[in-house]
Design a protein around this motif. Structure first.
Motif, PDB file in Angstrom:
ATOM      1  N   GLN A  44     -31.032   4.260  -7.088  1.00 49.92           N
ATOM      2  CA  GLN A  44     -30.122   5.382  -6.850  1.00 49.92           C
ATOM      3  C   GLN A  44     -30.917   6.618  -6.444  1.00 49.92           C
ATOM      4  O   GLN A  44     -30.495   7.373  -5.566  1.00 49.92           O
ATOM      5  CB  GLN A  44     -29.303   5.677  -8.105  1.00 49.92           C
ATOM      6  N   ILE A  83     -33.826   6.619  -4.883  1.00 47.39           N
ATOM      7  CA  ILE A  83     -34.315   6.405  -3.519  1.00 47.39           C
ATOM      8  C   ILE A  83     -33.204   6.698  -2.512  1.00 47.39           C
ATOM      9  O   ILE A  83     -33.420   7.379  -1.508  1.00 47.39           O
ATOM     10  CB  ILE A  83     -34.840   4.964  -3.356  1.00 47.39           C
ATOM     11  N   TYR A  84     -31.996   6.180  -2.783  1.00 43.44           N
ATOM     12  CA  TYR A  84     -30.886   6.426  -1.860  1.00 43.44           C
ATOM     13  C   TYR A  84     -30.522   7.910  -1.813  1.00 43.44           C
ATOM     14  O   TYR A  84     -30.129   8.416  -0.773  1.00 43.44           O
ATOM     15  CB  TYR A  84     -29.663   5.585  -2.239  1.00 43.44           C
ATOM     16  N   TYR A  85     -30.655   8.611  -2.931  1.00 37.50           N
ATOM     17  CA  TYR A  85     -30.374  10.050  -2.948  1.00 37.50           C
ATOM     18  C   TYR A  85     -31.360  10.781  -2.050  1.00 37.50           C
ATOM     19  O   TYR A  85     -30.973  11.657  -1.264  1.00 37.50           O
ATOM     20  CB  TYR A  85     -30.469  10.583  -4.374  1.00 37.50           C
ATOM     21  N   ILE A  86     -32.620  10.414  -2.110  1.00 37.25           N
ATOM     22  CA  ILE A  86     -33.646  11.052  -1.265  1.00 37.25           C
ATOM     23  C   ILE A  86     -33.406  10.720   0.207  1.00 37.25           C
ATOM     24  O   ILE A  86     -33.514  11.575   1.094  1.00 37.25           O
ATOM     25  CB  ILE A  86     -35.058  10.613  -1.702  1.00 37.25           C
ATOM     26  N   ILE A  87     -33.070   9.467   0.496  1.00 43.00           N
ATOM     27  CA  ILE A  87     -32.839   9.059   1.894  1.00 43.00           C
ATOM     28  C   ILE A  87     -31.648   9.793   2.481  1.00 43.00           C
ATOM     29  O   ILE A  87     -31.670  10.219   3.645  1.00 43.00           O
ATOM     30  CB  ILE A  87     -32.635   7.519   1.964  1.00 43.00           C
ATOM     31  N   GLN A  88     -30.587  10.004   1.703  1.00 39.37           N
ATOM     32  CA  GLN A  88     -29.369  10.617   2.218  1.00 39.37           C
ATOM     33  C   GLN A  88     -29.346  12.132   2.090  1.00 39.37           C
ATOM     34  O   GLN A  88     -28.382  12.767   2.514  1.00 39.37           O
ATOM     35  CB  GLN A  88     -28.151  10.027   1.472  1.00 39.37           C
ATOM     36  N   SER A  89     -30.414  12.724   1.540  1.00 42.88           N
ATOM     37  CA  SER A  89     -30.402  14.172   1.371  1.00 42.88           C
ATOM     38  C   SER A  89     -30.493  14.867   2.735  1.00 42.88           C
ATOM     39  O   SER A  89     -31.159  14.383   3.652  1.00 42.88           O
ATOM     40  CB  SER A  89     -31.560  14.625   0.482  1.00 42.88           C
ATOM     41  N   PRO A 137     -34.761  17.628   5.542  1.00 38.37           N
ATOM     42  CA  PRO A 137     -35.693  16.698   6.182  1.00 38.37           C
ATOM     43  C   PRO A 137     -37.039  16.616   5.486  1.00 38.37           C
ATOM     44  O   PRO A 137     -37.470  17.448   4.815  1.00 38.37           O
ATOM     45  CB  PRO A 137     -35.853  17.232   7.589  1.00 38.37           C
TER      46      PRO A 137
END
Length: 58
Positions: free
Chosen positions: A47, A49-55, A58
């Protein structure tokens, strides 16, 4: 003499089978709370990792 040897051999195999089965079941029961915590930790990790990817930053 041969029949007694076969009976003892079969008895030893059953004792070994019972001991191995009891050990596997015991490790499963004792390891269950650790497994649950491990799965929860992995879920939190992914979760994050996905939070960082979708933040949006940039």
């Amino acid at each position: 003499m041969k029949a007694g040897f076969l009976a003892r051999a079969r008895g030893q195999a059953m004792v070994e089978y019972s001991a191995i089965t009891a050990a596997l079941l015991g490790f499963t029961v004792l390891g269950w709370p650790f497994l649950v915590q491990l799965i929860n930790g992995l879920q939190r990790y992914f979760q994050g990792i996905y939070y960082i990817i979708q933040s949006p930053i940039p």
